[in-house]
Each structure stands twice: as structure tokens, then as C-alpha cells.
Design an enzyme around this catalytic site. Structure first.
Site, PDB file in Angstrom:
ATOM      1  N   CYS A   2      47.124  47.973  42.888  1.00 45.95           N
ATOM      2  CA  CYS A   2      48.383  48.433  41.868  1.00 45.95           C
ATOM      3  C   CYS A   2      49.433  47.527  42.230  1.00 45.95           C
ATOM      4  CB  CYS A   2      48.521  50.131  42.174  1.00 45.95           C
ATOM      5  SG  CYS A   2      47.193  50.820  42.163  1.00 45.95           S
ATOM      6  N   ARG A  27      47.968  43.156  38.259  1.00 51.85           N
ATOM      7  CA  ARG A  27      47.461  43.927  39.453  1.00 51.85           C
ATOM      8  C   ARG A  27      46.750  45.263  39.160  1.00 51.85           C
ATOM      9  NH1 ARG A  27      50.068  42.014  44.391  1.00 51.85           N
ATOM     10  NH2 ARG A  27      49.222  43.741  45.672  1.00 51.85           N
ATOM     11  N   LYS A 481      32.601  33.973  34.759  1.00 49.58           N
ATOM     12  CA  LYS A 481      33.761  33.947  33.922  1.00 49.58           C
ATOM     13  C   LYS A 481      33.274  34.826  32.554  1.00 49.58           C
ATOM     14  CE  LYS A 481      36.254  33.199  35.943  1.00 49.58           C
ATOM     15  NZ  LYS A 481      36.694  32.787  37.021  1.00 49.58           N
ATOM     16  N   GLU A 484      33.400  38.416  32.509  1.00 47.16           N
ATOM     17  CA  GLU A 484      34.612  38.902  32.614  1.00 47.16           C
ATOM     18  C   GLU A 484      35.448  39.014  31.449  1.00 47.16           C
ATOM     19  OE1 GLU A 484      36.407  38.174  36.995  1.00 47.16           O
ATOM     20  OE2 GLU A 484      35.755  36.389  35.951  1.00 47.16           O
ATOM     21  N   HIS A 500      10.673  31.481  38.646  1.00 43.08           N
ATOM     22  CA  HIS A 500      10.160  32.647  39.787  1.00 43.08           C
ATOM     23  C   HIS A 500      10.768  33.976  39.300  1.00 43.08           C
ATOM     24  CE1 HIS A 500       8.727  29.341  42.447  1.00 43.08           C
ATOM     25  NE2 HIS A 500       9.889  29.052  42.234  1.00 43.08           N
TER      26      HIS A 500
HETATM   27  C1  F6R Z   1      37.224  35.917  38.828  1.00 37.97           C
HETATM   28  C2  F6R Z   1      38.278  36.609  39.954  1.00 37.97           C
HETATM   29  C3  F6R Z   1      37.578  37.426  41.017  1.00 37.97           C
HETATM   30  C4  F6R Z   1      38.304  36.715  42.132  1.00 37.97           C
HETATM   31  C5  F6R Z   1      37.901  37.601  43.521  1.00 37.97           C
HETATM   32  C6  F6R Z   1      38.757  36.919  44.687  1.00 37.97           C
HETATM   33  O1  F6R Z   1      37.586  35.455  37.798  1.00 37.97           O
HETATM   34  O2  F6R Z   1      39.261  36.105  39.635  1.00 37.97           O
HETATM   35  O3  F6R Z   1      36.552  37.164  41.213  1.00 37.97           O
HETATM   36  O4  F6R Z   1      38.020  35.241  42.479  1.00 37.97           O
HETATM   37  O5  F6R Z   1      38.500  38.756  43.544  1.00 37.97           O
HETATM   38  O6  F6R Z   1      40.100  37.061  44.570  1.00 37.97           O
HETATM   39  P1  F6R Z   1      41.265  36.087  45.265  1.00 37.97           P
HETATM   40  O7  F6R Z   1      40.891  34.739  45.224  1.00 37.97           O
HETATM   41  O8  F6R Z   1      42.420  36.538  45.238  1.00 37.97           O
HETATM   42  O9  F6R Z   1      40.513  36.523  47.001  1.00 37.97           O
END
Ligand code: F6R
Length: 604
Positions: A2, A27, A481, A484, A500
Site C-alpha cells: 500500500c 502501490r 504482459k 495483466e 507435448h
Molecule cells: C509484471 C510485473 C510484475 C513484477 C514483479 C516483480 O509486469 O510488473 O510481474 O515484475 O512483481 O517486481 P519487482 O521487479 O519490483 O521485484
């Protein structure tokens, strides 16, 4: 995961609280709230949903007061609702919290037994009640905070205000980050430098276990034992400009387009173009017999690209594991292992825990990290920064390519130091890597074609991404990507693995995106592509000019620049990101803040 903010100022703070929450929304964004001391009394506004809902509430029902706290939430305990939104109140106390209080059930039972009534399902509310209980038994505010902290288990960054204390915001951190910001006649605490960025660039990063009291003029900082301590003040680069969208519709679009610059900035730190070699400081491989990469999500896929390249070029064994799995088993590590955590935020709880696990066992650790003042950057023995600048879109794009730039630089440096390549080969690799910003920029020019493709693909329920070699992790990253950005189910598969199992998913409505640079794996990938065509699968092939010339007539072709094999992951990242972006936009999803996600995953 958060975002929190606390402000003591000489004029109304609700506008500043909301401005800061805008910076922190990455966040978490399922509810938000602010509380102030208005004429000495606590008052709060909260709203479920995006920050705009809270802004609307505050505009119809303004909140006065020169001392306040704010919060933007990513729900862990308790559904996203106004009642569970922070700040949480108890008597004279209001609290905002980032993290998880693991022993809250027992604490809550004790408090309820002594007559405290709870209104939310959150873990956080116990903190407000505990501080209130301590105040009621005569403790001063800081003592009440300290005695509460001593009983909390889990992770927290907290900001607390107390009715009757008109020149005080208290804060504390353990496991979740917290900074102090120094203004002129106003002071701040917040989750990160971005939170206080609109007001000041003079910052102190609190250490693990620290707690703090700020008033309009100063900050008093204490360590976990309650000793008064000094912590360094930093002047951070003014990032205010960098966190605006500028002429772009979304941060995702802006950050995809920033990649020529972000890769260039990162390259400049690791490659000496005059010498034609990686910079001397990059990493001394003496005594390192193996790398253990730990990371999550997109950073994990960057690590997987790194594994292919480092093993191929430098001959150094690289193991890679998702951090949330690594930390809960007993991996066999030998003293020659360098653990490499990869993380944009430097705060991801699982990656951080994996890094700490290795440190505790005496292993050397490195962090490839974009947030240079993050916990990982401070705790790793070696920091390999990426220089992508603040990444605001929840989906990682420019940090991903910057991570790959660092990994390629490591591959070249490792190869040279271990005598795997001669000077001429090193120079060739360096020349090839230096091409990356230009070729990424050139790749961006295919955006219109991808926007058209997105119109055709946006109604799909499922999609498959296929690739071999380095294009296999890239296929998985493309699928992640897309999930998301658009909520379309997608899978990334090794092209050779299709037969497979995943091939059973192929039908005439499931689009397949095949990543096929014209390299030594091209013919193999084409065989797999024909297997898809034979089953009527609609195929889009992303390839270079030579590959396009050899593409079957049934496929739709997107042509990217022909690059050296070394940097193909950087080139092919761009169409994958653009596909996700444009399909998300066509579908009308909030690509910068997709549902259920948060940028900085500081919980397990
Ligand atoms: C995908 C994405 C997440 C982060 C993952 C790790 O677009 O942003 O999968 O890559 O939560 O976050 P970091 O790199 O901040 O450790």
C-alpha cells in the site's frame, strides 16, 4: 504494498495528501483514505475504488487540518471496501499501514477481551487500538508507539496521528520502506521518494526497525532499541518531471517509448564504449563458480533471458528460481555461488527474503535493482543498478529491458574475465550491445501495425506465445504482459514443447504469436509454426526481414529490425509490450493500474 503519507504543515494538508496519494497509487488502488487533525480533532474521509473516488468525496466534503495522514490500499486482510480502507481510528489515534501484522488475530482477541470494539476486518486496526490503549494508560505518544511496535510481528510501515498533538506525525518501519522528507516549515513521511517528491527532494531513508517523530521543523529518529540515531540525508534527483505522463495517454505507453533512453542510460553505466569493454567496476568474477538468480514475475523472465546468455557466452552456470519457491525449500548452495536478486522495486517481499536467506548463509549477494535506495539495494553486497528511471505503470516494461542490458553486460564481462572470449570478440559484443537503443527506437516505429493487430486480437479469450531459445522466456513475458493489460488468458510456451500438450489448445479462434528471429533456431520454430497452421490456428509471426521472406503465406507477419542475436530479447520486447498495451487500450482496461495488481509487492 500500500502507499502511505504523513504531513505536518502550516496550512491545510488535504490537497497535499491527495497529491501524494496520486504518486503512490501505483502501490495499490482498491481504496484510499485520509485523516487530519481538524481544530485539534480527528476527522477522516475514505472511499472504495480508485483515488478519484476519494478526491470526489473530499471535494464534496472537504477536510481541514494542518496535520494528516493518507493511504492507498492493496487489500490483503479484509475485502476492498470503505470500511476496510485506512486510516483506521481508535479513540485519539489514526493509523495508516503498509505491510501485514502477522499476529493480529491474537492481539485483536486480547484487545476485544478488554473492551475494544473493531469496525474493520483488517490487521491494521489493532495498531490503532494498541496505541490508544497505551495512551489511555498514561503513555506519551512516542512511548505508546514504541510499546506497540515491540509487540507487532510481521511487516509494517506506519504513519500515526494523535488527537491533541497538533505538531506531530509518528512513523515506523520494519519490512516495508519509509522515508522522511524535509520541507521548509513542513515535514513528511512517506512510502518512498515519489510520495514526498512533489514537496521536497531532501530525504532520509529509515533503516529496518526505525521509528520517527516529525514536527513542522524537524525529525527525531530512533532505532529499534529506542536509541536516538542520526540517519543520512540524501538529495534525490528531482523526479517530479519524470512521473508526469507528458503527451502520452498512459504511463505504460510513455515507459515503452522511453526504452531507447532507459537502455542507453543503463548501458552508459556498464559499458565503456571507448575501451570497447564492460566497465571495470561491473563485477569481479574471481571465485564465482555459479550464479543463483532469484526474482518474481517480469524480473524472473529477465533473469531467464540472462541465464541463456550468460551460460552461452560466459560459460558460467546460472540457476534461476522464482523467489517465492526458493525461500521455502532448502536449495543446495555452494560457497562459490553469487546470488543475484533482480527487482525493479527492490522491495518485493519474496525476492528480498530469498536474498536475505542467502546472506544469512554467508553467500555473496548482488541486486540488479531499479530503485537505488530500496531495501535490496541497501542490503545486497553488490548493487548493479538499472537506470530506467521511475517506472509508474504497474506493468514492468522499461525496467525489464534495463535488467536485460545489465545481464548482457555481465555475460560479456564474465566471458572476458574467464578467458572465454578474446578482445576482438569482446569488442564485437560491446558494439552489438551499443546498438540496442537505436534498434529499440527503430522497433517502436511498428506501433501503428501493432495497433491494427490489436483491433483483430482484442476479442480473443485465449492467446499463445511461442518461442525457442531466448525467445522462450520472451514468450512467457509476452503472455504475462497481455494477461495483466487485457485480462485475456495467455500462455507462453517453448515452441518445441507445444506437441507435448499445449497444441491441444489450438483451434481457429485462438491466436498464436510466434517469436522467430532468423537465427539457428528459425527452421525448428517454423516446423512448430506449421504444426499450428495445420490445425487452423491463426498465427502472427514476429520476425526480421530475412525471416519474413521465409514466412508461410498463411501467417500475418510483423517485421522488426534485424539485430545481432545478443540483443534480440531487447528488440522483441517492444512488439510484445505494444501488443499488450494496444489490446488493453482497445478493451478499455486501465493499463496503468489493472485490477488486483500492485506495483510493489511487499507481501508474501
Ligand atoms: C509484471 C510485473 C510484475 C513484477 C514483479 C516483480 O509486469 O510488473 O510481474 O515484475 O512483481 O517486481 P519487482 O521487479 O519490483 O521485484
Amino acid at each position: 504494498m500500500c502507499g502511505i503519507i504523513g504531513i505536518v504543515a502550516s496550512s491545510n494538508v488535504s490537497g497535499q495528501l491527495l497529491e501524494s496519494l496520486q504518486r503512490l497509487e501505483y502501490r495499490g488502488y482498491d481504496s484510499a483514505g485520509i485523516a487530519t487533525l481538524s481544530n485539534g480533532e480527528l476527522d477522516r474521509r475514505r472511499a472504495k475504488g480508485k483515488l478519484q473516488a476519494l478526491i470526489d468525496v473530499v471535494s464534496t466534503s472537504p477536510l481541514e487540518g494542518q496535520v494528516g495522514i493518507g493511504h492507498t490500499r492493496w487489500a490483503t486482510h479484509g475485502a476492498p471496501s470503505a470500511i476496510n480502507a485506512h486510516p483506521h481510528l481508535s479513540g485519539r489515534v489514526a493509523v495508516v499501514h503498509n505491510g501485514i501484522i502477522e499476529n493480529y488475530v491474537a492481539l485483536k482477541a486480547d484487545l476485544m477481551a478488554s473492551g475494544h470494539v473493531f469496525e474493520s476486518d483488517t490487521d491494521t486496526e489493532v495498531v490503532a487500538h494498541m496505541i490508544e490503549a497505551a495512551l489511555a494508560s498514561g503513555a506519551a505518544p512516542l512511548e505508546a508507539l514504541k510499546s506497540t511496535l515491540d509487540r507487532l510481528e510481521g511487516a509494517y510501515a506506519l504513519a500515526v496521528i494523535v488527537e491533541g498533538e497538533n505538531d506531530l506525525v509518528m512513523g515506523a518501519r520494519r519490512g516495508s520502506p519509509l522515508v522522511v522528507g524535509y520541507g521548509d516549515g513542513e515535514m513528511f513521511i512517506g512510502s518512498d521518494a515519489l510520495a514526498v517528491g512533489p514537496f521536497t527532494n531532501r530525504i532520509t531513508y529509515l533503516e529496518e526497525g526505525d521509528y520517527v517523530a516529525i514536527n513542522r521543523e524537524s525529525a527525531r529518529i530512533f532505532d529499534a532499541e529506542g536509541n536516538s540515531v542520526e540517519r543520512a540525508k540524501h538529495t534525490v534527483a528531482s523526479s517530479a518531471v519524470l512521473v508526469e505522463k507528458g503527451n502520452y495517454r498512459h504511463f505504460m505507453e510513455k515507459e515503452i517509448h522511453e526504452q531507447p533512453d532507459s537502455s542507453q542510460h543503463t548501458l552508459a553505466r556498464y559499458i565503456d564504449p571507448v575501451a570497447g569493454s564492460p566497465s571495470e567496476h561491473i563485477l569481479d568474477f574471481t571465485g564465482i563458480s555459479r550464479l543463483q538468480v532469484v526474482a518474481c514475475g517480469t524480473a524472473y523472465y529477465a533473469g531467464l533471458v540472462g541465464k541463456y546468455l550468460i551460460e552461452d557466452i560466459a560459460g558460467i552456470p546460472v540457476d534461476i528460481e522464482i523467489a517465492s519457491e526458493f525461500r521455502y525449500r532448502n536449495p543446495v548452495m555452494d560457497p562459490g555461488t553469487l546470488t543475484v536478486a533482480i527487482s525493479q522495486s527492490g522491495e518485493t517481499a519474496d525476492t528480498l527474503a530469498a536474498l536475505r536467506w542467502c546472506k544469512e548463509r554467508g553467500l555473496r549477494t548482488a541486486a540488479i535493482v531499479n530503485a537505488h535506495q530500496s531495501t535490496m539495494a541497501r542490503e545486497a553486497d553488490i548493487v548493479l543498478g538499472t537506470y530506467a528511471g521511475p517506472e509508474i505503470c504497474v506493468l514492468s516494461t522499461k525496467a525489464f529491458t534495463a535488467q536485460i542490458v545489465v545481464l548482457i553486460s555481465l555475460a560479456i564481462a564474465g566471458a572476458r574475465q574467464r578467458g572465454r572470449i578474446d578482445v576482438a570478440t569482446e569488442r564485437r559484443y560491446v558494439r552489438e550491445l551499443l546498438e540496442a537503443p537505436r534498434l529499440i527506437a527503430q522497433t517502436l516505429s511498428i506501433e501503428r501495425q501493432i495497433a491494427n493487430l490489436a483491433q483483430d486480437l482484442m476479442r480473443s479469450c485465449d492467446m499463445l506465445f511461442l518461442g525457442r531459445g531466448v525467445m522462450y522466456p520472451m514468450a512467457m513475458e509476452g503472455a504475462l504482459k497481455l494477461k495483466e493489460s487485457s485480462y485475456i488468458h495467455a500462455e507462453g510456451c517453448a515452441a518445441g514443447e507445444m506437441k507435448h500438450g499445449p497444441i491441444s489448445l489450438i483451434d481457429d479462434v485462438t491466436p498464436v504469436v510466434v517469436l522467430a528471429p532468423s537465427d539457428e533456431l528459425f527452421d525448428k520454430t517454423m516446423s512448430n509454426l506449421r504444426e499450428v497452421i495445420a490445425r487452423s490456428g491463426p498465427v502472427t509471426m514476429i520476425t526480421d526481414a530475412e525471416g519474413a521472406a521465409r514466412a508461410p503465406s498463411e501467417v500475418r507477419v510483423i517485421i522488426v529490425p534485424t539485430g545481432p542475436k545478443l540483443i534480440n530479447a531487447l528488440i522483441y520486447a517492444v512488439p510484445l509490450q505494444l501488443i499488450a498495451y494496444h489490446i488493453g487500450v482497445c478493451k478499455g482496461t486501465d493499463v496503468d493500474q489493472p485490477r488486483n495488481l500492485a506495483k510493489s509487492v511487499t507481501v508474501e
